[in-house]
Design a protein around this motif. Structure first.
Motif, short mmCIF file in Angstrom:
data_model
loop_
_atom_site.label_atom_id
_atom_site.label_comp_id
_atom_site.label_asym_id
_atom_site.label_seq_id
_atom_site.Cartn_x
_atom_site.Cartn_y
_atom_site.Cartn_z
N SER A 1 -46.86 72.90 39.56
CA SER A 1 -48.11 72.15 39.49
C SER A 1 -47.90 70.92 38.63
O SER A 1 -46.83 70.67 38.11
CB SER A 1 -49.21 73.01 38.88
N LEU A 2 -48.92 70.14 38.53
CA LEU A 2 -48.85 68.96 37.68
C LEU A 2 -49.70 69.20 36.43
O LEU A 2 -50.37 68.31 35.94
CB LEU A 2 -49.31 67.74 38.47
N ASN B 1 -42.20 65.74 30.40
CA ASN B 1 -41.77 65.80 31.80
C ASN B 1 -40.85 64.62 32.15
O ASN B 1 -40.43 64.48 33.28
CB ASN B 1 -43.01 65.78 32.71
N MET B 2 -40.55 63.77 31.17
CA MET B 2 -39.87 62.49 31.42
C MET B 2 -38.66 62.34 30.48
O MET B 2 -38.72 61.60 29.50
CB MET B 2 -40.90 61.39 31.16
N PRO B 3 -37.55 63.02 30.79
CA PRO B 3 -36.40 63.02 29.86
C PRO B 3 -35.89 61.62 29.52
O PRO B 3 -35.49 61.38 28.38
CB PRO B 3 -35.33 63.80 30.63
N SER C 1 -46.03 65.78 46.68
CA SER C 1 -45.12 66.88 47.03
C SER C 1 -44.41 67.37 45.79
O SER C 1 -43.93 66.61 44.96
CB SER C 1 -44.10 66.39 48.05
N ILE C 2 -44.39 68.67 45.65
CA ILE C 2 -43.66 69.32 44.56
C ILE C 2 -42.42 69.93 45.17
O ILE C 2 -42.48 70.58 46.19
CB ILE C 2 -44.51 70.45 43.93
N ARG C 3 -41.30 69.67 44.53
CA ARG C 3 -40.09 70.20 45.12
C ARG C 3 -40.03 71.71 44.91
O ARG C 3 -40.57 72.26 43.98
CB ARG C 3 -38.85 69.52 44.52
N MET D 1 -34.18 72.11 35.64
CA MET D 1 -35.35 71.75 36.45
C MET D 1 -36.54 72.62 36.05
O MET D 1 -36.41 73.81 35.84
CB MET D 1 -35.02 71.98 37.92
N SER D 2 -37.67 72.02 35.93
CA SER D 2 -38.86 72.78 35.61
C SER D 2 -39.24 73.66 36.80
O SER D 2 -39.15 73.24 37.95
CB SER D 2 -40.00 71.80 35.32
N TRP E 1 -48.92 69.37 33.48
CA TRP E 1 -48.58 68.50 32.35
C TRP E 1 -49.42 67.23 32.35
O TRP E 1 -49.79 66.71 31.30
CB TRP E 1 -47.09 68.17 32.35
N MET F 1 -51.30 60.51 40.57
CA MET F 1 -49.92 60.30 40.20
C MET F 1 -49.51 58.88 40.57
O MET F 1 -49.38 58.55 41.74
CB MET F 1 -49.05 61.31 40.96
N PRO F 2 -49.33 58.01 39.56
CA PRO F 2 -48.91 56.64 39.88
C PRO F 2 -47.42 56.57 40.22
O PRO F 2 -46.60 57.17 39.52
CB PRO F 2 -49.20 55.87 38.58
N LYS F 3 -47.11 55.89 41.30
CA LYS F 3 -45.72 55.67 41.68
C LYS F 3 -45.50 54.18 41.74
O LYS F 3 -46.23 53.47 42.45
CB LYS F 3 -45.44 56.27 43.06
N THR G 1 -42.21 74.83 37.13
CA THR G 1 -43.65 74.72 37.34
C THR G 1 -43.91 74.14 38.74
O THR G 1 -43.19 73.28 39.21
CB THR G 1 -44.31 73.83 36.28
#
Lengths: 154, 168
Positions: free
Chosen positions: A6-7, A25-27, A152-154, A1-2, A9, A88-90, A4
């Protein structure tokens, strides 16, 4: 898990107008082997031909789910770079029309941001193989655009 | 197909026979006529957003596409080649990294030209929380489009039964 918190990236990729930091950021996108290039009309996404992309071994044809995942990824990355401000597009919903079987050869996709609202965006994606005139699939989707400070950042 | 067709066996052959799903580790939990449940054990490369700890939406698409296609295969009188026409996925909430995903699909309608399937996906740590729903349409082709040995390829053994399929 990163670790970081923040966003960065996302900002990084937007600053250089290239998807490298987004892909890092997208494995799953990295696993699919998605590559991004640019031509006069915008970003072109490539899904490489690989044995483990095959769904129907009889034809053989690219797995429809892999095709969908590829087009969804293309849409997300395209949106992240194309939005007027960093958001951040979801994906809220995604619909794919399969027009013909995708052969085991490289597949390309191009995205069109049809409507960019404050909170929502609508996109179209089309995918082809040998010729852009002969589409293998089209997709449409809606994204919710989250403000970065409300993400939200975990 | 006979009532005792081992659809779980057939569906396992189906997911293990496709290089893509074999690579992802997708497995079949339950299968009966037109009602299939699959499970995708967690793998770290399914992540789509490391900074927030979320699963890539494409993984969900892959599972639901495979599941809905399989449900059509075991939902008709006898297995047919039914190309996917379209698949719509509604994402209800993000999936979290680290947990297996489970999805169930049922065939909800069959006409002479289209089969319709609906699927639901959740994660094992919170089965009551739907992550995504899917609706797929599949084309029914003329019988000669399905190879003679298709049923045996799918089911792994010859089956002899009258075609009991009813068209809606």
């Amino acid at each position: 898990m990163s670790d970081t918190s923040s966003l960065d990236w996302l900002e990084q990729s937007r600053a250089i107008n290239a998807p490298d930091a987004i892909l890092d950021n997208m494995p799953y996108a990295r696993w699919l082997g998605i590559e991004v290039t640019r031509d006069n009309s915008g970003l072109v996404f490539t899904l490489p031909a690989r044995r483990d992309m095959i769904g129907n071994p009889l034809l053989p044809a690219i797995h429809g789910g892999a095709m969908g995942a590829f087009m969804e990824t293309a849409a997300i990355i395209d949106t992240m770079l194309a939005l007027r401000t960093a958001k951040m597009p979801k994906i809220a919903n995604f619909s794919i029309d399969y027009l013909r079987a995708g052969k085991c050869q490289p597949t390309y996709a191009r995205c069109e941001l049809v409507r960019e609202g404050k909170r929502l965006a609508n996109l179209r994606v089309h995918a082809w193989q040998a010729s852009e005139d002969r589409l293998v699939a089209t997709a449409r989707l809606h994204c919710v655009l989250a403000e970065l400070d409300q993400t939200s950042i975990r | 197909m006979t009532q005792d067709t081992d659809w779980r066996y057939a569906m396992t052959r189906y997911v293990k026979g496709m290089p893509h799903t074999r690579a992802t580790g997708l497995e079949v939990i339950k299968a009966s006529k037109g009602d299939v449940t699959m499970r995708l054990p967690w793998q770290p490369w399914f992540a789509g957003d490391l900074s927030r700890g979320l699963v890539h939406g494409g993984v969900i698409t892959m599972v639901l596409d495979t599941l809905c296609t399989g449900t059509v295969l075991c939902g008709l009188g006898r297995p047919e080649i039914c190309p996917t026409l379209d698949l719509r996925i509604d994402h209800y909430r993000p999936a979290r990294v680290g947990h297996a995903m489970v999805a169930n699909a049922i065939i909800v309608n069959v006409t002479g030209s289209i089969a319709t399937v609906e699927g639901t996906l959740w994660q094992v740590n919170a089965p009551e929380k739907t992550i995504a729903r899917a609706v797929g349409s599949f084309a029914r082709l003329p019988p000669e489009m399905t190879p003679h040995n298709f049923e045996r390829l799918l089911c792994g053994r010859p089956t002899h039964s009258p075609n009991t399929e009813s068209h809606v």
